[in-house]
Design a protein around this motif. Structure first.
Motif, PDB file in Angstrom:
ATOM      1  N   ARG A  45      11.287  43.124  65.249  1.00 50.49           N
ATOM      2  CA  ARG A  45      12.534  42.761  65.914  1.00 50.49           C
ATOM      3  C   ARG A  45      13.431  43.993  65.933  1.00 50.49           C
ATOM      4  NH1 ARG A  45      15.279  37.109  64.399  1.00 50.49           N
ATOM      5  NH2 ARG A  45      13.068  36.618  64.680  1.00 50.49           N
ATOM      6  N   GLU A  46      13.972  44.289  67.112  1.00 51.47           N
ATOM      7  CA  GLU A  46      14.758  45.505  67.255  1.00 51.47           C
ATOM      8  C   GLU A  46      16.161  45.218  67.785  1.00 51.47           C
ATOM      9  OE1 GLU A  46      12.872  48.125  70.075  1.00 51.47           O
ATOM     10  OE2 GLU A  46      13.316  46.816  71.770  1.00 51.47           O
ATOM     11  N   TYR A  60      25.142  50.049  71.951  1.00 52.36           N
ATOM     12  CA  TYR A  60      23.886  49.704  72.605  1.00 52.36           C
ATOM     13  C   TYR A  60      22.746  50.588  72.124  1.00 52.36           C
ATOM     14  CZ  TYR A  60      27.000  47.295  75.831  1.00 52.36           C
ATOM     15  OH  TYR A  60      27.951  46.464  76.368  1.00 52.36           O
ATOM     16  N   GLU A  61      21.582  50.003  72.127  1.00 49.41           N
ATOM     17  CA  GLU A  61      20.374  50.780  71.920  1.00 49.41           C
ATOM     18  C   GLU A  61      20.165  51.660  73.155  1.00 49.41           C
ATOM     19  OE1 GLU A  61      16.296  51.879  72.202  1.00 49.41           O
ATOM     20  OE2 GLU A  61      17.057  50.213  73.415  1.00 49.41           O
ATOM     21  N   ASP A  62      19.628  52.842  72.950  1.00 52.10           N
ATOM     22  CA  ASP A  62      19.571  53.822  74.035  1.00 52.10           C
ATOM     23  C   ASP A  62      18.873  53.317  75.293  1.00 52.10           C
ATOM     24  OD1 ASP A  62      19.238  56.833  71.970  1.00 52.10           O
ATOM     25  OD2 ASP A  62      20.978  55.666  72.590  1.00 52.10           O
ATOM     26  N   SER A  63      17.808  52.575  75.139  1.00 51.63           N
ATOM     27  CA  SER A  63      17.020  52.184  76.315  1.00 51.63           C
ATOM     28  C   SER A  63      17.725  51.162  77.209  1.00 51.63           C
ATOM     29  CB  SER A  63      15.662  51.634  75.886  1.00 51.63           C
ATOM     30  OG  SER A  63      15.791  50.371  75.255  1.00 51.63           O
ATOM     31  N   VAL A  64      18.792  50.546  76.709  1.00 50.93           N
ATOM     32  CA  VAL A  64      19.500  49.546  77.520  1.00 50.93           C
ATOM     33  C   VAL A  64      20.874  50.018  77.970  1.00 50.93           C
ATOM     34  CG1 VAL A  64      18.259  47.718  76.300  1.00 50.93           C
ATOM     35  CG2 VAL A  64      20.630  48.253  75.646  1.00 50.93           C
ATOM     36  N   LYS A  65      21.292  51.177  77.489  1.00 48.19           N
ATOM     37  CA  LYS A  65      22.602  51.700  77.897  1.00 48.19           C
ATOM     38  C   LYS A  65      22.669  51.856  79.409  1.00 48.19           C
ATOM     39  CE  LYS A  65      23.832  54.281  73.732  1.00 48.19           C
ATOM     40  NZ  LYS A  65      23.982  55.617  73.125  1.00 48.19           N
ATOM     41  N   GLY A  66      23.774  51.389  79.978  1.00 48.37           N
ATOM     42  CA  GLY A  66      23.949  51.470  81.418  1.00 48.37           C
ATOM     43  C   GLY A  66      23.330  50.316  82.179  1.00 48.37           C
TER      44      GLY A  66
END
Length: 127
Positions: A45-46, A60-66
């Protein structure tokens, strides 16, 4: 005691949007910071996103930013995760979590910080 119920998941094609909701009961929503996490099959779980008690801070986690936006409506006892431009790698069960706070406006990324969890909602993104 806090009860959290997620909703809004589903099966969608890549590129579209979904909005997840996390409805809280049992305690005033202003009493806790909230996080969104996800767990894909065979993975840990992340962390995805977090929001402070009063909503003035987010992370936010980097992959979902924006692409993802977390928000809350304390009057409606609900926290939201708006997910845009969904990708197949976003496929997972999404969980909201609550950390009870008496004060402060921190955001928290570690699973261990949170005491209460919802049951999760499945998001599946097809390519």
């Amino acid at each position: 005691q806090v009860q959290l119920v997620e909703s809004g998941g589903g099966l969608v094609q890549a590129g579209v949007s979904l909005r997840l909701s996390c409805a809280a009961s049992g305690r005033s929503l202003i009493s806790y910071a909230t996080g969104w996490f996800r767990q894909a099959p065979g993975k840990e779980r992340e962390f995805v996103a977090a929001i402070s008690r009063n909503g003035d801070r987010t992370y936010y986690e980097d992959s979902v930013k924006g692409r993802f936006t977390v928000s809350r409506d304390n009057a409606k006892h609900t926290v939201y995760l708006q997910m845009n431009s969904l990708k197949p790698e976003d496929t997972a069960v999404y969980y909201c979590a609550a950390k009870i706070l008496s004060s402060g406006t921190g955001v928290y990324t570690a699973k261990s910080e949170y005491s209460y969890w919802g049951q999760g909602t499945q998001v599946t993104v097809s390519s």
